[in-house]
Design a protein around this motif. Structure first.
Motif, PDB file in Angstrom:
ATOM      1  N   UNK A 245       0.846  -1.189   0.000  1.00 48.61           N
ATOM      2  CA  UNK A 245       0.000   0.000   0.000  1.00 48.61           C
ATOM      3  C   UNK A 245       0.876   1.231   0.000  1.00 48.61           C
ATOM      4  N   UNK A 246       0.554   2.174  -0.878  1.00 46.87           N
ATOM      5  CA  UNK A 246       1.337   3.412  -0.961  1.00 46.87           C
ATOM      6  C   UNK A 246       0.426   4.602  -0.751  1.00 46.87           C
ATOM      7  N   UNK A 247       0.878   5.535   0.074  1.00 42.34           N
ATOM      8  CA  UNK A 247       0.227   6.841   0.178  1.00 42.34           C
ATOM      9  C   UNK A 247       1.311   7.845  -0.158  1.00 42.34           C
ATOM     10  N   UNK A 248       1.315   8.330  -1.349  1.00 43.43           N
ATOM     11  CA  UNK A 248       2.394   9.217  -1.775  1.00 43.43           C
ATOM     12  C   UNK A 248       3.718   8.490  -1.695  1.00 43.43           C
ATOM     13  N   UNK A 249       4.651   9.043  -0.916  1.00 45.63           N
ATOM     14  CA  UNK A 249       5.957   8.408  -0.804  1.00 45.63           C
ATOM     15  C   UNK A 249       6.038   7.388   0.322  1.00 45.63           C
ATOM     16  N   UNK A 250       5.003   7.300   1.112  1.00 48.05           N
ATOM     17  CA  UNK A 250       4.988   6.257   2.146  1.00 48.05           C
ATOM     18  C   UNK A 250       4.600   4.945   1.495  1.00 48.05           C
ATOM     19  N   UNK A 251       5.425   3.916   1.750  1.00 46.49           N
ATOM     20  CA  UNK A 251       5.175   2.643   1.087  1.00 46.49           C
ATOM     21  C   UNK A 251       5.331   1.537   2.116  1.00 46.49           C
TER      22      UNK A 251
ATOM     23  N   UNK B  35     -14.057 -15.379  16.609  1.00 47.21           N
ATOM     24  CA  UNK B  35     -14.745 -16.540  17.188  1.00 47.21           C
ATOM     25  C   UNK B  35     -15.002 -17.640  16.164  1.00 47.21           C
ATOM     26  N   UNK B  36     -14.835 -17.325  14.874  1.00 48.28           N
ATOM     27  CA  UNK B  36     -15.059 -18.347  13.843  1.00 48.28           C
ATOM     28  C   UNK B  36     -13.845 -19.252  13.660  1.00 48.28           C
ATOM     29  N   UNK B  37     -12.714 -18.865  14.235  1.00 46.50           N
ATOM     30  CA  UNK B  37     -11.502 -19.660  14.040  1.00 46.50           C
ATOM     31  C   UNK B  37     -10.871 -19.993  15.390  1.00 46.50           C
ATOM     32  N   UNK B  38     -11.555 -20.785  16.225  1.00 43.58           N
ATOM     33  CA  UNK B  38     -11.008 -21.076  17.542  1.00 43.58           C
ATOM     34  C   UNK B  38      -9.732 -21.910  17.453  1.00 43.58           C
ATOM     35  N   UNK B  39      -8.914 -21.825  18.473  1.00 42.59           N
ATOM     36  CA  UNK B  39      -7.665 -22.595  18.577  1.00 42.59           C
ATOM     37  C   UNK B  39      -6.717 -22.354  17.417  1.00 42.59           C
ATOM     38  N   UNK B  40      -6.675 -21.134  16.910  1.00 46.17           N
ATOM     39  CA  UNK B  40      -5.732 -20.878  15.825  1.00 46.17           C
ATOM     40  C   UNK B  40      -5.113 -19.502  16.029  1.00 46.17           C
ATOM     41  N   UNK B  41      -4.145 -19.201  15.223  1.00 45.90           N
ATOM     42  CA  UNK B  41      -3.510 -17.895  15.339  1.00 45.90           C
ATOM     43  C   UNK B  41      -3.353 -17.254  13.974  1.00 45.90           C
ATOM     44  N   UNK B  42      -3.446 -15.945  13.962  1.00 46.81           N
ATOM     45  CA  UNK B  42      -3.298 -15.181  12.727  1.00 46.81           C
ATOM     46  C   UNK B  42      -2.125 -14.230  12.922  1.00 46.81           C
ATOM     47  N   UNK B  43      -1.155 -14.292  12.053  1.00 43.83           N
ATOM     48  CA  UNK B  43       0.003 -13.420  12.158  1.00 43.83           C
ATOM     49  C   UNK B  43      -0.055 -12.354  11.081  1.00 43.83           C
ATOM     50  N   UNK B  44       0.117 -11.115  11.494  1.00 42.73           N
ATOM     51  CA  UNK B  44       0.155 -10.010  10.530  1.00 42.73           C
ATOM     52  C   UNK B  44       1.540  -9.387  10.616  1.00 42.73           C
ATOM     53  N   UNK B  45       2.244  -9.362   9.512  1.00 45.05           N
ATOM     54  CA  UNK B  45       3.549  -8.713   9.491  1.00 45.05           C
ATOM     55  C   UNK B  45       3.463  -7.495   8.583  1.00 45.05           C
ATOM     56  N   UNK B  46       3.797  -6.343   9.124  1.00 41.16           N
ATOM     57  CA  UNK B  46       3.830  -5.137   8.284  1.00 41.16           C
ATOM     58  C   UNK B  46       5.227  -4.542   8.330  1.00 41.16           C
ATOM     59  N   UNK B  47       5.696  -4.157   7.168  1.00 40.32           N
ATOM     60  CA  UNK B  47       7.012  -3.537   7.122  1.00 40.32           C
ATOM     61  C   UNK B  47       6.940  -2.248   6.312  1.00 40.32           C
ATOM     62  N   UNK B  48       7.590  -1.232   6.837  1.00 38.58           N
ATOM     63  CA  UNK B  48       7.625   0.052   6.135  1.00 38.58           C
ATOM     64  C   UNK B  48       8.834   0.042   5.213  1.00 38.58           C
ATOM     65  N   UNK B  49       8.577   0.217   3.937  1.00 34.67           N
ATOM     66  CA  UNK B  49       9.674   0.230   2.983  1.00 34.67           C
ATOM     67  C   UNK B  49      10.178   1.645   2.739  1.00 34.67           C
TER      68      UNK B  49
END
Lengths: 325, 241
Positions: free
Chosen positions: B38-44, B110-124
């Motif tokens: 995702x880019x907002x102007x020069x932020x990427x 609550x629809x996905x019990x006993x699981x994990x969701x990982x979100x990785x965000x990196x600023x380029x």
């Protein structure tokens, strides 16, 4: 495009675009604007509708919670999601990889939100005898499957504690050897009557796991358990040692030609999933035939040119099939 | 310093209520379950989502809902002066937490019990508003991963400089010392899930600035929806019957 890091030349780009535009024109005739994204309102009749997967009631409206296509079956309204992890259904044939040997069970990675469990008691023993599993069997579990083995099994169902159990109660299930495992998004595999395929002309076995794991391997003859039982009954001790010997010797190896066919089929599937086309037997065979008729090397199938040709072939195939209708 | 010149233009030539150019792409990380840039102007920024998958740390497993984890990091080359950034510094821990809470509010855990969701965000590339850009990228990545959500979360920032409310601050405006309001909303439900402000503003001005930021969020939403719909249609067409 996901998974494709290819450099297309200008003409190839144009040809690919043309083929994809052709696909679009075919499908636009068939389905209307049923595609929804997260938080889109789904038009439904007044409270007569049953809300299925991927929907959420919010005030008076029904909204979608995933990106996908709205499907209506009688009163049921649900959203068929596109790219997502595998959702198991009882009886599905799946391919998975063992990640842990635990007491009385193996844990398998099957692209679901949790690991699947294959109990020692829900699979046939290699000697084919029906009996209670003893402590000795439990200690010998590693002689059946070890970590990182690839296994084919069937979804047995959810246990009351919410874990997913598998079963492998037939000779066609079990360890898969001498082949290649491919992982593609599960929405590209359709549930069918037949998931095991034997491609006679290539001597290759092909298993489309419903979870998006596809096995391409050398053909193995399924021994009939019943026949084997009758023959071996008089001396079970002897057969045990014989089978052990057989596995330790294994002087045969996969011939080069078969290995090349395995890679060819695997590459055909890779190209299909890179283009996000539905993967099925006819399409795979057609693609392999195409690559053979073009005299392409196995590695050349992953180049830009072949991707374009596969796209064109698929467009043509869908064109003719839609005309037939 | 003059941040809005007499003609009513900002340092980068925008009007006070103008956003930077948006650009989004889905499916940039091939091995992830869902990903987006995702880019907002020069932020990427780039976001990758893994899961729902088996919980790595058994003691964190929850029997009624999914565990959501988030990791925010800045690439060494993202800012003007190249410096080695430690992974667990205060700033990134705080932003990780903010993003996690914002995304957790919209995921139907609550629809996905006993699981994990990982979100990785990196600023380029960092040019102000990384927080907002990260949230927008994470929303796209979650939608791409097919994770059920109540609504799309979108975020945008606004500030107040030279007695003018400004939308979507860039780095220069951000570091000017004025107020910086970052807002995250659930557009369909009309709810605020994130509201952060450094510095102080009088009540009436704050309301104006926040209103501006909310409008920015809605503009981001319409763009994100466009991208998602296009992507979903493309996938469906290619899949065929």
């Amino acid at each position: 495009m996901r998974g494709i890091q290819l450099s297309f030349s200008n003409t190839q780009k144009l040809r690919l675009e043309k083929a994809l535009a052709q696909l679009e024109s075919i499908s636009s005739k068939v389905n209307s604007n049923a595609t929804v994204i997260v938080a889109d309102t789904i038009p439904v009749d007044e409270d007569a509708a049953l809300k299925g997967h991927g929907t959420l009631e919010m005030g008076k409206n029904v909204i979608a919670t995933v990106c996908g296509v709205v499907e209506r079956v009688n009163k049921l309204v649900y959203v068929r999601s596109l790219r997502a992890r595998y959702k198991p259904e009882i009886g599905d044939i799946i391919v998975g990889r063992v990640i842990e040997v635990a007491p009385k069970r193996w844990r398998l990675e099957i692209n679901f939100s949790q690991d699947a469990v294959l109990m020692l008691s829900s699979m046939n023993l290699p000697d084919g005898i029906q009996r209670r599993r003893t402590a000795v069997d439990e200690l010998n579990m590693r002689s059946i499957f070890v970590e990182s083995d690839v296994i084919c099994a069937e979804v047995r169902g959810f246990q009351h504690d919410g874990s997913l159990h598998l079963q492998a109660r037939s000779q066609k299930y079990g360890k898969l050897e001498r082949g290649k495992l491919l992982k593609i998004p599960p929405y590209l595999v359709k549930r069918r009557k037949q998931h095991f395929h034997h491609l006679d002309q290539y001597g290759v076995d092909l298993i489309f796991g419903c979870n998006g794991f596809i096995w391409v391997g050398e053909h193995v003859d399924v021994k009939d358990a019943m026949v084997e039982d009758q023959v071996n009954k008089p001396d079970p001790q002897n057969t045990n040692s014989a089978s052990l010997l057989g596995s330790s010797e294994e002087p045969t190896y996969t011939p080069l030609e078969t290995r090349q066919y395995i890679c060819r089929i695997a590459n055909a599937i890779t190209v299909f999933s890179a283009l996000s086309f539905m993967v099925n037997l006819e399409a795979v065979i057609e693609t392999v035939t195409l690559s053979l008729s073009l005299n392409l090397g196995v590695h050349e199938m992953l180049e830009a040119e072949f991707h374009v040709q596969v796209a064109e072939q698929e467009a043509e195939r869908r064109c003719t099939s839609s005309r037939r209708k | 310093m003059e941040y809005v010149n007499p003609e009513g233009l900002r340092l980068d030539g925008r009007r006070p209520m103008e956003m930077r150019q948006l650009r989004a792409e889905i499916g940039v990380v091939s091995r992830a379950d869902g990903s987006a840039a995702f880019e907002m102007g020069n932020t990427k920024v780039i976001a990758a989502v893994y899961g729902p998958r088996e919980v790595q740390n058994r003691s964190q497993q929850m029997n009624d809902q999914a565990l959501v984890r988030c990791e925010y990091s800045m690439a060494n080359f993202s800012t003007g002066d190249r410096r080695r950034k430690t992974k667990g510094d205060r700033r990134s821990t705080e932003i990780s937490l903010v993003i996690r809470q914002t995304m957790e509010a919209c995921i139907l855990t609550h629809l996905m019990p006993r699981s994990q969701i990982d979100i990785y965000v990196q600023v380029l590339q960092a040019d102000g508003g990384t927080r907002s850009a990260c949230i927008n990228a994470a929303t796209l990545a979650l939608a791409d991963a097919g994770i059920p959500m109540r609504d799309l979360v979108t975020s945008c920032s606004a500030g107040y400089l030279n007695s003018t409310p400004l939308l979507d601050l860039n780095y220069l405006e951000d570091s000017a010392g004025g107020a910086d309001v970052t807002v995250g909303i659930l557009p369909k439900m009309d709810k605020v899930t994130l509201l952060q402000m450094d510095a102080k503003l009088p009540m009436d001005i704050f309301e104006n600035v926040m209103q501006l930021a909310v409008e920015g969020c809605k503009a981001v939403e319409s763009y994100i929806r466009e991208i998602l719909l296009e992507n979903a249609k493309m996938l469906e067409i290619r899949r065929g019957a």
